[in-house]
Motif scaffolding. Structure first.
Motif, PDB file in Angstrom:
ATOM      1  N   ASP A 174      -8.732  -1.917   7.382  1.00 55.86           N
ATOM      2  CA  ASP A 174      -9.442  -0.829   6.729  1.00 55.86           C
ATOM      3  C   ASP A 174      -9.532  -1.132   5.231  1.00 55.86           C
ATOM      4  O   ASP A 174      -8.939  -2.088   4.743  1.00 55.86           O
ATOM      5  CB  ASP A 174      -8.736   0.500   6.989  1.00 55.86           C
ATOM      6  CG  ASP A 174      -7.265   0.458   6.603  1.00 55.86           C
ATOM      7  OD1 ASP A 174      -6.746  -0.645   6.328  1.00 55.86           O
ATOM      8  OD2 ASP A 174      -6.612   1.515   6.591  1.00 55.86           O
ATOM      9  N   GLN A 175     -10.254  -0.335   4.523  1.00 52.94           N
ATOM     10  CA  GLN A 175     -10.501  -0.526   3.091  1.00 52.94           C
ATOM     11  C   GLN A 175     -11.224  -1.849   2.824  1.00 52.94           C
ATOM     12  O   GLN A 175     -11.094  -2.448   1.747  1.00 52.94           O
ATOM     13  CB  GLN A 175      -9.200  -0.461   2.286  1.00 52.94           C
ATOM     14  CG  GLN A 175      -8.466   0.867   2.416  1.00 52.94           C
ATOM     15  CD  GLN A 175      -7.250   0.968   1.520  1.00 52.94           C
ATOM     16  OE1 GLN A 175      -7.100   0.200   0.559  1.00 52.94           O
ATOM     17  NE2 GLN A 175      -6.372   1.929   1.832  1.00 52.94           N
ATOM     18  N   ASP A 176     -11.955  -2.337   3.847  1.00 50.47           N
ATOM     19  CA  ASP A 176     -12.800  -3.526   3.711  1.00 50.47           C
ATOM     20  C   ASP A 176     -11.994  -4.750   3.249  1.00 50.47           C
ATOM     21  O   ASP A 176     -12.423  -5.506   2.369  1.00 50.47           O
ATOM     22  CB  ASP A 176     -13.941  -3.247   2.724  1.00 50.47           C
ATOM     23  CG  ASP A 176     -15.076  -4.253   2.883  1.00 50.47           C
ATOM     24  OD1 ASP A 176     -15.214  -4.814   3.989  1.00 50.47           O
ATOM     25  OD2 ASP A 176     -15.802  -4.488   1.898  1.00 50.47           O
ATOM     26  N   GLU A 177     -10.835  -4.946   3.842  1.00 46.24           N
ATOM     27  CA  GLU A 177      -9.983  -6.091   3.515  1.00 46.24           C
ATOM     28  C   GLU A 177      -9.790  -6.956   4.757  1.00 46.24           C
ATOM     29  O   GLU A 177      -9.997  -6.521   5.894  1.00 46.24           O
ATOM     30  CB  GLU A 177      -8.625  -5.620   2.993  1.00 46.24           C
ATOM     31  CG  GLU A 177      -8.709  -4.860   1.683  1.00 46.24           C
ATOM     32  CD  GLU A 177      -7.335  -4.363   1.227  1.00 46.24           C
ATOM     33  OE1 GLU A 177      -7.170  -4.141   0.020  1.00 46.24           O
ATOM     34  OE2 GLU A 177      -6.445  -4.189   2.094  1.00 46.24           O
TER      35      GLU A 177
ATOM     36  N   ARG B 228       0.816  -1.210   0.000  1.00 48.15           N
ATOM     37  CA  ARG B 228       0.000   0.000   0.000  1.00 48.15           C
ATOM     38  C   ARG B 228       0.854   1.266   0.000  1.00 48.15           C
ATOM     39  O   ARG B 228       0.418   2.312  -0.458  1.00 48.15           O
ATOM     40  CB  ARG B 228      -0.893   0.035   1.244  1.00 48.15           C
ATOM     41  CG  ARG B 228      -2.070  -0.901   1.228  1.00 48.15           C
ATOM     42  CD  ARG B 228      -2.935  -0.553   2.426  1.00 48.15           C
ATOM     43  NE  ARG B 228      -4.052  -1.456   2.603  1.00 48.15           N
ATOM     44  CZ  ARG B 228      -4.930  -1.340   3.598  1.00 48.15           C
ATOM     45  NH1 ARG B 228      -4.773  -0.375   4.488  1.00 48.15           N
ATOM     46  NH2 ARG B 228      -5.939  -2.181   3.702  1.00 48.15           N
TER      47      ARG B 228
END
Length: 346
Positions: free
Chosen positions: A250-253, A193
């Motif tokens: 976070d970021q739906d992972e 990331r």
């Protein structure tokens, strides 16, 4: 090896010195003294683990076996070994009978290696308050194992209530492989990331009654500041009590590590194929050897223990313990006498 029957502490010291003169300066590079407190049923297992640990950490091994405290007369039987079954160094195995078992330090103190730190390891049920055992008071580091208690979770809470910096638990050591794998996996996600990863929640599946699973959940919670649940899984996990760990990012992972039946684990993470890493059960000697690598306070352990038990302020406690005399044969009679005396005075 020399066996001394119905002997004294002075005779053990003299025999150790005599064998040292005969065999040469065996322990010129000793790193520490390892005091092992073991039940008779666990002596062989404790000796094997201590021998393995001594290969990496040259030490003098002193094994204390308290037997038959109710025996009418105190007695000491000792095996003095140099270069025997307990490795190339010096070792003494002491079986104490009668009231001598309550004063084990009187025999152990003269046998400590000069100018070397002392590590005490209970491969038995430790006292509820370590300060009631003088062997814990003069030790620089104290190792217990909540996993072998009749009620492991109650033992974990007891260790939190009695904690002092320098304490540790082999139930914590069993989580090392899981902690390393989780940390490296999150580092990998952060690297892709280009920014830190935020963990918003986690779930540990396995044996909820296993203290290692609880301490692992406590470590995740203390490090990530998120809620962590411990749930019973459908499979029988290994000695760590952990079958899988799932981290909600976070970021739906999600990152998930699932143990398999072949001594490994499968890592599932976002935007990458599954990977397999080794995650085998470690023998007792490896766990003990890991704990002997450090003699300072283990702050990650105290933080995990706080989160797992809800007992706060562990890191701020004093590392010094003051010996508290405790007589298991007293059965509270002295306390009742003191209370009666106070009532009579009033």
């Amino acid at each position: 090896m020399t066996t001394l029957w119905d002997t004294t502490g002075s005779a053990v010291v003299k025999e150790l010195a005599a064998q040292r003169r005969t065999g040469g300066a065996v322990l010129s590079g000793v790193a520490l003294t390892l005091v092992v407190v073991a039940d008779e049923s666990r002596v062989a297992e404790a000796e094997e683990a201590a021998t393995h640990a001594a290969e990496s950490h040259p030490c003098r091994i002193l094994v204390v076996v308290r037997r038959q405290l109710e025996a009418p007369a105190p007695r000491l039987d000792a095996e003095v070994l140099i270069g025997g079954r307990l490795g190339p160094g010096e070792a003494v195995v002491m079986r104490m009978y009668g009231r001598l078992g309550l004063h084990a330090e009187s025999v152990v103190l003269p046998l400590l290696a000069a100018d070397a730190p002392v590590v005490a390891w209970w491969h038995a049920a430790p006292p509820e308050k370590l300060a009631t055992d003088a062997l814990a008071v003069f030790a620089h580091r104290r190792i217990t194992d909540s996993s072998i208690a009749e009620d492991p979770l109650a033992a974990l809470r007891t260790r939190a209530a009695d904690y002092a910096p320098g304490d540790t638990d082999l139930a914590w050591t069993r989580s090392t492989a899981w902690r390393s794998t989780l940390a490296s996996t999150l580092d990998s996600v952060s690297g892709r990331r280009g920014e830190p990863v935020a963990v918003q929640g986690a779930r540990v599946e396995g044996d909820a009654a296993n203290p290692t699973a609880q301490l692992l959940a406590g470590w995740i919670s203390s490090r990530c500041g998120c809620p962590v649940s411990v749930e019973d899984g459908g499979r029988k996990p290994n000695s760590s009590g952990v079958d899988s760990v799932a981290l909600q990012l976070d970021q739906d992972e999600e990152v998930r590590i699932q143990a398999d039946r072949r001594g490994g684990a499968v890592i599932s993470q976002p935007n990458r194929p599954d990977a397999t890493v080794a995650l085998v059960d470690r023998p007792l000697g490896d766990l003990l050897s890991e704990e002997l690598r450090r003699l300072d306070r283990d702050e990650p352990y105290s933080e995990a223990l706080e989160a797992a038990t809800g007992v706060s302020g562990l890191a701020g406690r004093s590392p010094e313990r003051e010996h508290v005399w405790f007589d298991p044969a007293d059965n509270g009679s002295s306390s009742r006498k003191r209370a009666a005396a106070k009532t009579a005075d009033a």
